[in-house]
Write an enzyme that holds these catalytic residues in place. Structure first.
Site, PDB file in Angstrom:
ATOM      1  CE  LYS A 185      -4.242   1.781   1.729  1.00 36.06           C
ATOM      2  NZ  LYS A 185      -5.045   2.134   2.883  1.00 36.06           N
ATOM      3  CD  GLU A 267      -1.828   9.821   7.146  1.00 33.88           C
ATOM      4  OE1 GLU A 267      -2.385   9.392   6.114  1.00 33.88           O
ATOM      5  OE2 GLU A 267      -1.893   9.240   8.238  1.00 33.88           O
TER       6      GLU A 267
HETATM    7  P1  NAD Z   1      -9.360  11.711   9.926  1.00 33.70           P
HETATM    8  O1  NAD Z   1      -8.560  12.964   9.958  1.00 33.70           O
HETATM    9  O2  NAD Z   1     -10.702  11.718   9.290  1.00 33.70           O
HETATM   10  O3  NAD Z   1      -9.541  11.181  11.427  1.00 33.70           O
HETATM   11  C1  NAD Z   1      -8.579  11.288  12.430  1.00 33.70           C
HETATM   12  C2  NAD Z   1      -9.327  11.567  13.733  1.00 33.70           C
HETATM   13  O4  NAD Z   1      -8.406  11.465  14.826  1.00 33.70           O
HETATM   14  C3  NAD Z   1      -9.947  12.967  13.805  1.00 33.70           C
HETATM   15  O5  NAD Z   1     -11.328  12.879  14.088  1.00 33.70           O
HETATM   16  C4  NAD Z   1      -9.169  13.643  14.931  1.00 33.70           C
HETATM   17  O6  NAD Z   1      -9.950  14.569  15.688  1.00 33.70           O
HETATM   18  C5  NAD Z   1      -8.774  12.447  15.782  1.00 33.70           C
HETATM   19  N1  NAD Z   1      -7.649  12.698  16.688  1.00 33.70           N
HETATM   20  C6  NAD Z   1      -6.540  13.453  16.469  1.00 33.70           C
HETATM   21  N2  NAD Z   1      -5.731  13.420  17.562  1.00 33.70           N
HETATM   22  C7  NAD Z   1      -6.344  12.616  18.467  1.00 33.70           C
HETATM   23  C8  NAD Z   1      -6.013  12.203  19.791  1.00 33.70           C
HETATM   24  N3  NAD Z   1      -4.885  12.611  20.416  1.00 33.70           N
HETATM   25  N4  NAD Z   1      -6.861  11.374  20.443  1.00 33.70           N
HETATM   26  C9  NAD Z   1      -8.015  10.976  19.847  1.00 33.70           C
HETATM   27  N5  NAD Z   1      -8.393  11.345  18.602  1.00 33.70           N
HETATM   28  C10 NAD Z   1      -7.570  12.150  17.927  1.00 33.70           C
HETATM   29  O7  NAD Z   1      -8.417  10.599   9.263  1.00 33.70           O
HETATM   30  P2  NAD Z   1      -8.864   9.282   8.442  1.00 33.70           P
HETATM   31  O8  NAD Z   1      -9.127   9.663   7.033  1.00 33.70           O
HETATM   32  O9  NAD Z   1      -9.899   8.544   9.210  1.00 33.70           O
HETATM   33  O10 NAD Z   1      -7.483   8.480   8.441  1.00 33.70           O
HETATM   34  C11 NAD Z   1      -7.005   7.772   9.578  1.00 33.70           C
HETATM   35  C12 NAD Z   1      -5.865   6.855   9.112  1.00 33.70           C
HETATM   36  O11 NAD Z   1      -6.405   5.882   8.193  1.00 33.70           O
HETATM   37  C13 NAD Z   1      -4.758   7.588   8.333  1.00 33.70           C
HETATM   38  O12 NAD Z   1      -3.514   6.978   8.575  1.00 33.70           O
HETATM   39  C14 NAD Z   1      -5.150   7.369   6.866  1.00 33.70           C
HETATM   40  O13 NAD Z   1      -4.076   7.454   5.965  1.00 33.70           O
HETATM   41  C15 NAD Z   1      -5.702   5.939   6.953  1.00 33.70           C
HETATM   42  N6  NAD Z   1      -6.639   5.572   5.874  1.00 33.70           N
HETATM   43  C16 NAD Z   1      -7.606   6.452   5.484  1.00 33.70           C
HETATM   44  C17 NAD Z   1      -8.502   6.061   4.486  1.00 33.70           C
HETATM   45  C18 NAD Z   1      -9.637   6.970   4.059  1.00 33.70           C
HETATM   46  O14 NAD Z   1     -10.311   6.643   3.056  1.00 33.70           O
HETATM   47  N7  NAD Z   1      -9.947   8.043   4.779  1.00 33.70           N
HETATM   48  C19 NAD Z   1      -8.383   4.797   3.893  1.00 33.70           C
HETATM   49  C20 NAD Z   1      -7.386   3.925   4.338  1.00 33.70           C
HETATM   50  C21 NAD Z   1      -6.514   4.330   5.341  1.00 33.70           C
END
Ligand code: NAD
Length: 306
Positions: A185, A267
């Site tokens: 990935k 990231e």
């Molecule tokens: P996002 O930004 O939507 O969500 C992250 C959340 O974490 C936010 O709601 C934020 O408020 C919270 N957060 C930040 N600091 C925190 C803390 N100290 N304690 C608790 N919560 C906290 O991100 P996402 O899109 O859900 O992505 C999350 C991970 O998954 C990333 O590594 C991303 O690359 C990966 N990912 C995302 C997708 C996608 O389609 N969005 C797909 C596969 C993988």
């Protein structure tokens, strides 16, 4: 099984709401108060295709309300991982297993560094989700979840988690060496994310320009060489696979594009930046990945993103 999802953004809300439907005792934890309050009132509202539905889920900003959990799923952005791992004591017992499905490299290392005495699972997700606003997400696509043991977990406990994921329509696939799919990935993200973010173009446009295509190919080849040197078992032909994905997702905007576009941090350190750092440790040059990392860093500074 008692589960907490740390980081209830797009992916945390998707996985949390799906897992809660299997009957697991599930909590979403986030630092964003407005979002958590909305979930407490209305559940997670999910848009998928033409459908819109709500799933009630327990949610809190206060970890002490939750108590020790059997499974702690980390779904913050990679640059938030270190901070989010601080002060988890209310959630952690001897039996707590960690699971990271985040993108990029280094999240697993951060967990090992701090909670290496606990069992740790890792993997990848090919589901896609977008956060629409407080309490609301859009499921962009369903896929599979690869799962494997990083350290300390038994095959029985891995199978138990996989069974739960099966019941929750999260399509698990157990991997003998989970670094393989994590790097597979990564190789795709290395080729697509930074370039689309810098150029502010959708994925497919990378294929229209000779120069961009060359940079995509070089970035992926460099990362593939690093994987080989680290003896990570990646899948064959990552350059072809990355180009195919750029084509199939031609109209999509990568997460790094979206982050920069919306004035958020990216990231990059866990993707191209981490490839360059790993390369140094094995004495390999990665000029394209290093340059892409520096350019995204500069863009982040120019846009004054903290
Ligand atoms: P996002 O930004 O939507 O969500 C992250 C959340 O974490 C936010 O709601 C934020 O408020 C919270 N957060 C930040 N600091 C925190 C803390 N100290 N304690 C608790 N919560 C906290 O991100 P996402 O899109 O859900 O992505 C999350 C991970 O998954 C990333 O590594 C991303 O690359 C990966 N990912 C995302 C997708 C996608 O389609 N969005 C797909 C596969 C993988």
């Amino acid at each position: 099984m008692k589960i907490a999802v740390l980081g209830a953004g797009a992916m945390g809300s998707l996985y949390g709401s799906f897992l809660s439907q299997s009957g697991a005792d599930l909590w979403l934890i986030d630092i964003w108060k407005e979002h958590i309050e909305e979930i407490q009132k209305k559940g997670i509202t999910i848009e998928e295709g033409e459908a819109s539905y709500s799933i009630p889920v327990k949610a809190t900003i206060d970890k002490s309300q939750v108590g020790p959990v059997d499974l702690l799923l980390i779904f913050v952005k990679s640059y938030q991982t270190k901070k989010a791992l601080e002060d988890l004591s209310p959630l952690i017992g001897e039996e707590t297993t960690f699971l990271t499905l985040q993108n990029g490299l280094g999240n697993d290392e951060a967990i090992v560094e701090r909670y290496g005495q606990n069992a740790i699972l890792a993997g990848t997700s090919s589901f896609g989700a977008t956060l629409l606003g407080p309490g609301r997400i859009r499921v962009a696509g369903r896929g599979e979840t690869t799962l494997g043991i990083l350290r300390g977990a038994t095959t029985e406990s891995l199978e138990k988690v996989a069974q739960l994921f099966r019941q929750s329509q999260l399509n698990p696939r157990i991997e003998e060496n989970v670094q393989g799919p994590i790097w597979d990935k990564l190789l795709v993200n290395v080729g697509i994310n930074a370039l689309t973010a810098l150029m502010q173009i959708p994925n497919g446009r990378l294929l229209d320009h000779k120069g961009l295509l060359y940079l995509l190919e070089q970035a992926v080849r460099e990362a593939e060489e690093v994987a080989k040197a680290l003896q990570v078992p990646t899948s064959p032909q990552p350059v072809e696979k990355t180009k195919k994905i750029a084509q199939v997702t031609g109209h999509n905007f990568s997460s790094m594009y979206q982050d920069l576009h919306n004035g958020r941090r990216t990231e990059i350190d866990a993707i191209n930046g981490k490839v360059a750092a790993c390369a140094k440790s094995v004495g390999l040059p990665t000029p394209v990945n290093e340059t892409l990392g520096l350019l995204i860093e500069a863009m982040t500074e120019v846009k004054q993103i903290k």
